[in-house]
Motif scaffolding. Structure first.
Motif, PDB file in Angstrom:
ATOM      1  N   ASP A 198       0.831  -1.210   0.000  1.00  0.00           N
ATOM      2  CA  ASP A 198       0.000   0.000   0.000  1.00  0.00           C
ATOM      3  C   ASP A 198       0.860   1.252   0.000  1.00  0.00           C
ATOM      4  N   ARG A 199       1.900   1.310   0.858  1.00  0.00           N
ATOM      5  CA  ARG A 199       2.780   2.480   0.928  1.00  0.00           C
ATOM      6  C   ARG A 199       3.506   2.682  -0.403  1.00  0.00           C
ATOM      7  N   GLU A 200       4.033   1.590  -0.967  1.00  0.00           N
ATOM      8  CA  GLU A 200       4.729   1.696  -2.248  1.00  0.00           C
ATOM      9  C   GLU A 200       3.796   2.223  -3.335  1.00  0.00           C
ATOM     10  N   ASN A 201       2.577   1.712  -3.375  1.00  0.00           N
ATOM     11  CA  ASN A 201       1.628   2.155  -4.393  1.00  0.00           C
ATOM     12  C   ASN A 201       1.266   3.623  -4.241  1.00  0.00           C
ATOM     13  N   VAL A 202       1.053   4.071  -3.018  1.00  0.00           N
ATOM     14  CA  VAL A 202       0.736   5.486  -2.779  1.00  0.00           C
ATOM     15  C   VAL A 202       1.907   6.369  -3.231  1.00  0.00           C
ATOM     16  N   ILE A 203       3.120   5.989  -2.852  1.00  0.00           N
ATOM     17  CA  ILE A 203       4.297   6.793  -3.207  1.00  0.00           C
ATOM     18  C   ILE A 203       4.506   6.806  -4.721  1.00  0.00           C
ATOM     19  N   MET A 204       4.388   5.638  -5.366  1.00  0.00           N
ATOM     20  CA  MET A 204       4.573   5.584  -6.816  1.00  0.00           C
ATOM     21  C   MET A 204       3.504   6.408  -7.538  1.00  0.00           C
ATOM     22  N   THR A 205       2.263   6.375  -7.046  1.00  0.00           N
ATOM     23  CA  THR A 205       1.198   7.176  -7.641  1.00  0.00           C
ATOM     24  C   THR A 205       1.472   8.667  -7.443  1.00  0.00           C
TER      25      THR A 205
END
Length: 85
Positions: A74-81
């Motif tokens: 979830d954290r990786e996806n938020v940061i990448m977005t």
């Protein structure tokens, strides 16, 4: 050497023999970092002051607790977005 201007999201997991490096949400390296582990973490250089990072660091997030697999994703996806990775 050449420089890479492409935005990348790197995640380092320091958990003894279960340590890993993830690039853009995918694990690229796993294993035991050895006796030195991640003590004295430095960003942008090695602990001997050599091999400096040749690029920009746009965001750094450090957690003092282990994230679950889903929390990490979830954290990786938020940061990448947020960063358009």
């Amino acid at each position: 050497g050449s420089s890479d201007e492409t935005l990348q999201q790197l995640t380092t997991i320091g958990d003894g023999a279960n340590s890993a490096l993830r690039e853009d949400g995918s694990e690229t390296v796993a294993g035991d970092p050895g006796a030195s582990g991640f003590d004295g973490l430095e960003v942008g250089t090695r602990n001997n002051g050599s091999d400096h990072w040749d690029g920009k660091i746009g965001y750094l997030e450090i957690h003092d607790v282990a994230l679950s697999g889903s929390e990490l994703t979830d954290r990786e996806n938020v940061i990448m977005t947020d960063w358009g990775v």
